[in-house]
Motif scaffolding. Sequence first.
Motif, PDB file in Angstrom:
ATOM      1  N   ILE A  12      87.333  47.954  57.947  1.00  0.00           N
ATOM      2  CA  ILE A  12      86.912  46.556  58.113  1.00  0.00           C
ATOM      3  C   ILE A  12      86.005  46.426  59.332  1.00  0.00           C
ATOM      4  CG2 ILE A  12      87.713  44.218  58.665  1.00  0.00           C
ATOM      5  CD1 ILE A  12      90.280  44.928  57.001  1.00  0.00           C
ATOM      6  N   VAL A  13      86.413  47.021  60.438  1.00  0.00           N
ATOM      7  CA  VAL A  13      85.629  46.939  61.678  1.00  0.00           C
ATOM      8  C   VAL A  13      84.250  47.566  61.484  1.00  0.00           C
ATOM      9  CG1 VAL A  13      85.470  47.732  64.078  1.00  0.00           C
ATOM     10  CG2 VAL A  13      87.626  46.806  63.206  1.00  0.00           C
ATOM     11  N   ASP A  14      84.208  48.756  60.910  1.00  0.00           N
ATOM     12  CA  ASP A  14      82.923  49.430  60.674  1.00  0.00           C
ATOM     13  C   ASP A  14      82.002  48.584  59.808  1.00  0.00           C
ATOM     14  OD1 ASP A  14      83.678  51.651  62.175  1.00  0.00           O
ATOM     15  OD2 ASP A  14      84.309  52.825  60.409  1.00  0.00           O
ATOM     16  N   ALA A  15      82.551  48.041  58.730  1.00  0.00           N
ATOM     17  CA  ALA A  15      81.743  47.220  57.822  1.00  0.00           C
ATOM     18  C   ALA A  15      81.255  45.952  58.516  1.00  0.00           C
ATOM     19  CB  ALA A  15      82.558  46.868  56.570  1.00  0.00           C
ATOM     20  N   ALA A  16      82.098  45.349  59.341  1.00  0.00           N
ATOM     21  CA  ALA A  16      81.710  44.124  60.049  1.00  0.00           C
ATOM     22  C   ALA A  16      80.609  44.401  61.062  1.00  0.00           C
ATOM     23  CB  ALA A  16      82.923  43.493  60.725  1.00  0.00           C
ATOM     24  N   LEU A  17      80.716  45.495  61.791  1.00  0.00           N
ATOM     25  CA  LEU A  17      79.678  45.834  62.768  1.00  0.00           C
ATOM     26  C   LEU A  17      78.340  46.103  62.078  1.00  0.00           C
ATOM     27  CD1 LEU A  17      81.718  48.058  65.253  1.00  0.00           C
ATOM     28  CD2 LEU A  17      80.838  45.733  65.647  1.00  0.00           C
ATOM     29  N   LYS A  18      78.392  46.792  60.934  1.00  0.00           N
ATOM     30  CA  LYS A  18      77.159  47.054  60.174  1.00  0.00           C
ATOM     31  C   LYS A  18      76.564  45.765  59.633  1.00  0.00           C
ATOM     32  CE  LYS A  18      78.338  51.751  58.885  1.00  0.00           C
ATOM     33  NZ  LYS A  18      78.932  52.598  57.871  1.00  0.00           N
TER      34      LYS A  18
END
Length: 185
Positions: A12-18
């Motif tokens: 979730i964090v990775d996708a949100a940052l991207k």
Amino acid sequence: MSTLTLDAADEIVDAALKRAQSLGKAVSVAVVDAGGFVISVRRSDGARPLTPDIARAKAYTAAVMQRPGKMLKKWQESQPVFFSQLSQLPGAALPIMATEGSVTIKKDGEIIGGLGIAGGTADEDQQVADDVLESLGYELEFAAWGVAGAPAGTTERAGTTERASTSEQAGTTETEQAGTTEKEA
């Protein structure tokens, strides 16, 4: 009972940052479990120093209040003293923030955590959170406070659930939320 794993939180964090980067925004992202305990927090390069704390408070709110922050706004406006006192409770780890970018993580009808995004405008934070959770298969519909069954913004007719019109969502749902919550509090 489902739980939110570290791998799922990191996804979730990775996708949100991207997603935020694609909008040209430097943000912080926080994911907490259903009890509001931090699983993962990350601050992107260029994000303001206070954004990780804001993201954590947003994620905490979504998890412990069991509704997205934007759903809580009318309740907060109708009972500001009550909301200010929530953060003062002995068990409250963080402030309650009824705002955009605070989204409850729900899977298979069960609340498993909260997501907080901070660093963009309120609308941008909300857009990132909604886009990411939807793309990863999490649910974004929640019943109005005190109303069993149909999610907020839907109406039940003859055993089926239909999506209510935008004008109905803006009026009745928010009124129902503020009205039923006052009875619960």
